[in-house]
Design an enzyme around this catalytic site. Structure first.
Site, PDB file in Angstrom:
ATOM      1  N   ASP A   1      83.594  64.036   7.321  1.00  0.00           N
ATOM      2  CA  ASP A   1      83.781  64.446   5.928  1.00  0.00           C
ATOM      3  C   ASP A   1      85.253  64.373   5.533  1.00  0.00           C
ATOM      4  O   ASP A   1      86.131  64.364   6.386  1.00  0.00           O
ATOM      5  CB  ASP A   1      83.385  65.928   5.749  1.00  0.00           C
ATOM      6  CG  ASP A   1      81.947  66.167   6.114  1.00  0.00           C
ATOM      7  OD1 ASP A   1      81.142  65.237   6.009  1.00  0.00           O
ATOM      8  OD2 ASP A   1      81.633  67.323   6.500  1.00  0.00           O
TER       9      ASP A   1
ATOM     10  N   TYR B   1      83.760  67.794  19.599  1.00  0.00           N
ATOM     11  CA  TYR B   1      84.575  68.236  18.476  1.00  0.00           C
ATOM     12  C   TYR B   1      85.389  69.459  18.895  1.00  0.00           C
ATOM     13  O   TYR B   1      84.978  70.217  19.774  1.00  0.00           O
ATOM     14  CB  TYR B   1      83.681  68.665  17.301  1.00  0.00           C
ATOM     15  CG  TYR B   1      83.102  67.550  16.487  1.00  0.00           C
ATOM     16  CD1 TYR B   1      83.784  67.050  15.389  1.00  0.00           C
ATOM     17  CD2 TYR B   1      81.856  67.001  16.795  1.00  0.00           C
ATOM     18  CE1 TYR B   1      83.238  66.027  14.616  1.00  0.00           C
ATOM     19  CE2 TYR B   1      81.302  65.979  16.030  1.00  0.00           C
ATOM     20  CZ  TYR B   1      82.004  65.499  14.936  1.00  0.00           C
ATOM     21  OH  TYR B   1      81.466  64.495  14.168  1.00  0.00           O
TER      22      TYR B   1
END
Lengths: 244, 244
Positions: free
Chosen positions: A53, A111
């Site tokens: 994003d 992540y």
């Protein structure tokens, strides 16, 4: 035709996310494709391991590129890095077998989410961490994190419901403390839209004792987004590595 | 009247240097004084341990502040940090004996200079390191650095000649390598205008074999700025700590 894997790092705060959108050249995919097409003098398509994003950073995003032009990898990497903006860099390029696809061939992803718990955030990490000036119960957070591991339906932890499966496997969720900074590390087969950020928001609510660690099981079972925690902002999130 | 020592961190890229200049409120001293004056409702003067140039960062700059208003240190620190911009933060405030002065009482200072030797600089350090994509002979640089240590006249290593002494004592110059980044650490009694940056530029020229390590002795003896190396840009430099 030859297939290459690119490994990329970027400062997500400087782009409008990964995915190319019409005319805008402010997306990472758009900039990469335009730059590579210009250098190789053919229309190049570059596919990421996933669409980070807007605002999400990457230390090791990967992308695949299929081209017909022959080129020397090192020269191409140097030329690309010369043309690309300072906030986007190709770390590596390797030739793969035909059929390789950065997203479809990926086995796992890691992540990291950075949280600064000081009253006032450190000035050098301010664009790369969430300021969360609260005392956190790391023990409770670790207990909550343990319930996330495994193959489960994470429907409660995404902001986008499509007609696709929301089942994913999380291999590990680690919570590391370094002085005034907390790092959450997530590894799994793949993550749904906003999933890492909602997991982070939920774990932070557990850390502040707004939620009980045991509630994680109920949230998972409910499959209801409203039961999970807030969606932590993009700027603290890094795509660290993609495994094949 | 009470005297306090402030310890500060700031991202130098966001300000026009330390020293207050007329009307501008874009200097670190100016912002600190205006904010403290507003909170304490008295005209407050804040004196740094030294005037960092525009673009130079600080992890541990110190400043002294003499005030007549009584206040609770923790509350004042919190209020200040709330009002100050994100790029400027007070790390600590302690009461000192009267007569304490951040610059005059300082015994030693440590600076760090970060160099990224990759072909293309890493995207997360780009505002905090110099991009210097060359192979460096660290052995030669360490030899050159050894000649800088001691009490010497550093007239050749400053861009501002005043009628003051240019003699300073350097305690150590260390060269640390971490993957693709090199950190130069300088500790000494004090440093002249641009001195750390010119020392860095000179050591980098030694690293690239443009200068011989032995030349350092000649440069020092010459007292001629023109004989030293380039002035490395501000953005790689951090004032790390001031000792009392």
């Amino acid at each position: 035709m030859k297939t290459y894997k690119l490994t990329l790092m970027y400062d997500g705060g400087c782009f409008r996310g990964w995915q190319r959108q019409g005319n805008t050249n402010l997306t990472i995919q758009g900039i990469l494709e335009d730059t590579a097409s210009e250098i190789l003098q053919e229309r190049v398509e570059i596919n990421g391991s996933g669409r980070t994003d807007a605002g999400v950073h990457a230390k090791g995003q990967t992308a695949s590129m299929v081209v017909s032009t022959s080129f020397h990898s090192r020269d191409f990497l140097e030329q690309m890095n010369k043309e690309l903006p300072d906030e986007l860099k190709i770390k590596d390029i390797v030739l793969e077998k035909n059929g390789f696809h950065a997203r479809l061939s990926a086995k796992a992803k890691c992540y990291e989410y950075n949280i600064d718990t000081r009253q006032k955030q450190g000035v050098f990490g301010r664009k790369y961490s969430l300021s969360y000036p609260y005392e956190l119960d790391l023990c409770a957070m670790r207990q909550a994190a343990s319930y996330l591991v495994g193959r489960q339906d994470f429907a409660a932890f995404t902001d986008l419901k499509e007609d696709k499966s929301t089942v994913r496997t999380i291999y590990k969720v680690e919570i590391e403390q370094r002085q005034d900074t907390i790092k959450l590390v997530y590894c799994g087969t793949g993550f749904l839209y906003h999933m890492v950020r909602i997991l982070t928001g939920t774990l932070l609510e557990v850390g502040r004792k707004k939620k009980d660690p045991e509630e994680i099981k109920e949230i998972l079972a409910s499959k209801e987004r409203a039961n999970a925690g807030f969606c932590a902002p993009a700027k603290g999130l890094f795509l660290k590595e993609v495994y094949y």
